[in-house]
Design an enzyme around this catalytic site. Structure first.
Site, short mmCIF file in Angstrom:
data_model
loop_
_atom_site.label_atom_id
_atom_site.label_comp_id
_atom_site.label_asym_id
_atom_site.label_seq_id
_atom_site.Cartn_x
_atom_site.Cartn_y
_atom_site.Cartn_z
N THR A 153 -1.04 -1.36 -1.89
CA THR A 153 -1.46 -2.63 -2.46
C THR A 153 -2.56 -3.18 -1.55
O THR A 153 -2.95 -2.52 -0.58
CB THR A 153 -0.30 -3.65 -2.54
OG1 THR A 153 0.04 -4.09 -1.24
CG2 THR A 153 0.92 -3.05 -3.24
N CYS A 154 -3.01 -4.36 -1.84
CA CYS A 154 -4.07 -4.96 -1.01
C CYS A 154 -3.62 -5.15 0.43
O CYS A 154 -4.43 -5.09 1.35
CB CYS A 154 -4.45 -6.33 -1.57
SG CYS A 154 -4.99 -6.28 -3.28
N ARG B 81 -0.67 -3.62 1.91
CA ARG B 81 0.30 -2.67 2.44
C ARG B 81 0.01 -1.25 1.99
O ARG B 81 -0.57 -1.02 0.93
CB ARG B 81 1.73 -3.06 2.05
CG ARG B 81 2.09 -2.71 0.64
CD ARG B 81 3.53 -3.08 0.26
NE ARG B 81 3.65 -4.50 0.09
CZ ARG B 81 4.35 -5.32 0.86
NH1 ARG B 81 5.02 -4.86 1.87
NH2 ARG B 81 4.38 -6.60 0.62
N GLN C 34 1.55 -9.88 -9.72
CA GLN C 34 0.76 -8.65 -9.80
C GLN C 34 1.44 -7.46 -9.14
O GLN C 34 1.14 -6.32 -9.47
CB GLN C 34 -0.60 -8.88 -9.16
CG GLN C 34 -1.44 -9.86 -9.95
CD GLN C 34 -2.84 -9.97 -9.40
OE1 GLN C 34 -3.37 -9.01 -8.85
NE2 GLN C 34 -3.44 -11.13 -9.54
N GLN D 252 1.49 -3.22 -9.84
CA GLN D 252 1.06 -2.24 -8.83
C GLN D 252 2.16 -1.21 -8.58
O GLN D 252 1.88 -0.02 -8.45
CB GLN D 252 0.69 -2.96 -7.54
CG GLN D 252 -0.55 -3.81 -7.67
CD GLN D 252 -0.77 -4.73 -6.48
OE1 GLN D 252 0.16 -5.15 -5.81
NE2 GLN D 252 -2.04 -5.04 -6.22
#
Length: 161
Positions: free
Chosen positions: A47-48, A50, A116, A120
């Protein structure tokens, strides 16, 4: 044995995390490489904020050996794998179960309840299935995590439209 190693902004700088993230094709590249023994199943979540690797290791192996094998996944060399072990957040057993459910529900996001994250996670599961990364153990864990996330969204006030 269920294990994970995770990297996020709490353990890495933004530029180090971006380097580890490696871009859109990182998970596909990782899935295309053979799994080091004793790992049998693999799930990659990017993700953004992690990058996390989840794995199921065969029975009879030590926890240290399982974590060493997981750190090798996608690492350029032994030094990089060693650095992952020292920088990553290592979890096993029930701690992995709790963590992945919290992640899928958005409880580990910068904005608690971030809607979100579930998308993901779903996209990461689809990619893992496409590349035969998931076996029955990780698939069951991720199915329950997605279901739990839906319940959190429906039964609590954490997520508001």
């Amino acid at each position: 044995m269920l294990i994970s190693i995770g990297f996020g902004l709490e353990s890495l700088s933004g530029s180090d995390l971006k380097h580890l993230h490696g871009g859109v094709n990182t998970a596909a590249r990782i899935y295309s490489a053979p799994l080091p023994a004793p790992l049998e199943e693999l799930f990659v979540l990017q993700t953004c904020i992690r990058v996390e690797l989840y794995a199921w290791a065969g029975g009879g192996v030590s926890l240290d050996r399982a974590f060493s094998a997981l750190a090798e996944v996608g690492a350029a060399d032994a030094v990089a794998a060693s650095q992952r072990l020292s920088l990553g957040r290592l979890r096993h057993g029930q701690a992995v179960v709790r963590h992945v459910m919290r992640v899928a529900a958005g409880l580990e996001s910068q904005f608690v309840g971030d809607p979100q994250i579930l998308g993901q996670v779903r996209r990461a599961v689809a990619l893992a299935i496409e590349h035969d990364g998931l076996g029955p153990n990780l698939r069951a864990l991720l199915d329950v995590s997605v279901s739990t996330s839906r319940r959190v969204r429906c039964e609590t006030s954490l997520v508001r439209p």
